[in-house]
Design a protein around this motif. Sequence first.
Motif, short mmCIF file in Angstrom:
data_model
loop_
_atom_site.label_atom_id
_atom_site.label_comp_id
_atom_site.label_asym_id
_atom_site.label_seq_id
_atom_site.Cartn_x
_atom_site.Cartn_y
_atom_site.Cartn_z
N PHE A 85 0.82 -1.21 0.00
CA PHE A 85 0.00 0.00 0.00
C PHE A 85 0.86 1.27 0.00
O PHE A 85 0.36 2.36 -0.30
CB PHE A 85 -0.93 0.01 1.22
N GLU A 95 -8.21 -0.61 8.73
CA GLU A 95 -7.58 -1.64 7.90
C GLU A 95 -6.91 -2.70 8.77
O GLU A 95 -6.96 -3.89 8.46
CB GLU A 95 -6.57 -1.00 6.96
N SER A 126 -5.01 -8.90 -5.97
CA SER A 126 -5.48 -7.51 -6.08
C SER A 126 -4.43 -6.64 -6.77
O SER A 126 -4.77 -5.73 -7.53
CB SER A 126 -5.83 -6.95 -4.70
N LYS A 149 -6.14 -3.29 -8.40
CA LYS A 149 -7.15 -2.78 -7.47
C LYS A 149 -6.70 -3.10 -6.05
O LYS A 149 -7.24 -3.98 -5.38
CB LYS A 149 -8.51 -3.42 -7.76
N ASN A 194 -7.02 -2.49 -2.75
CA ASN A 194 -7.81 -1.92 -1.66
C ASN A 194 -8.45 -3.04 -0.86
O ASN A 194 -8.62 -4.15 -1.35
CB ASN A 194 -8.86 -0.93 -2.17
N PHE A 195 -8.79 -2.76 0.37
CA PHE A 195 -9.28 -3.80 1.28
C PHE A 195 -10.64 -4.36 0.85
O PHE A 195 -10.93 -5.53 1.06
CB PHE A 195 -9.36 -3.25 2.71
N ARG A 196 -11.48 -3.53 0.25
CA ARG A 196 -12.79 -4.00 -0.18
C ARG A 196 -12.63 -5.07 -1.26
O ARG A 196 -13.34 -6.08 -1.27
CB ARG A 196 -13.62 -2.83 -0.69
N TYR A 197 -11.72 -4.83 -2.17
CA TYR A 197 -11.47 -5.77 -3.26
C TYR A 197 -10.89 -7.09 -2.73
O TYR A 197 -11.31 -8.18 -3.12
CB TYR A 197 -10.52 -5.12 -4.26
#
Length: 231
Positions: A136, A144, A168, A173, A175-178
């Motif tokens: 990141f 997170e 990811s 992409k 990011n934590f949602r992905y």
Amino acid sequence: MIKDKLFAWFKEGTITIPSFLFSHYKAMGLNEEEVMLLLQLHNFRENGNEFPTPGQIAERMTFGEQQCLGMVQRMVQKGFIEIKEEYPGSILHESYSIEPMFEKMIECFLKTQNEAEIVKNAADNESLYTIFEKEFGRPLSPFECETLAMWMEEDHHADIIKAALRESVLSGKVNFRYIDRILFEWKRNGIKTMEQAKQHSEKFRIHQKRAKRVKPAAASNEIPFYNWLEQ
């Protein structure tokens, strides 16, 4: 003559004791004298004497009868020796059992294994935070960090979480949602190992490449990726 003596020596037999006792008797709460007493009792039993007298024990050790008796009593109190009583033919038969010592050894072994696993998991967890912050390019936020801890509590192995992070990154992409969606899909599909995760991703990429050949699309040099968020 020498052969006869050697043959007599071999007939004395051997006793089998897990080496774990010799490396962990201190952790089990034993000292050297107590270990030797337990080994002597085990040897007596192997040779048919299940209830040796303090005098018989003292003949083999550097302690007097009273000292040996006191040691046996102490081992019984500490739970390493059990005195069993049976009445075959209405006659009392007593015997020493060191099964409690073996039970304590097993408990100590399992405790040692659990502690080693805890240390390993702690190292894996620390490594995960470091890897995520590196990918990141910044420290993780409290939210997170909490999400990462939640993934680990949900029985996601550290290697699987790392694989989801790599997926990811390949998809562009990060990011934590992905990543959370990837883990959700893998769990739903029963993916529990790195090899399974790798095979699952490769199959989807192959499928996407074939779909691109069939369906005309604008030319692009980008690597096709699995859009997990749209599944």
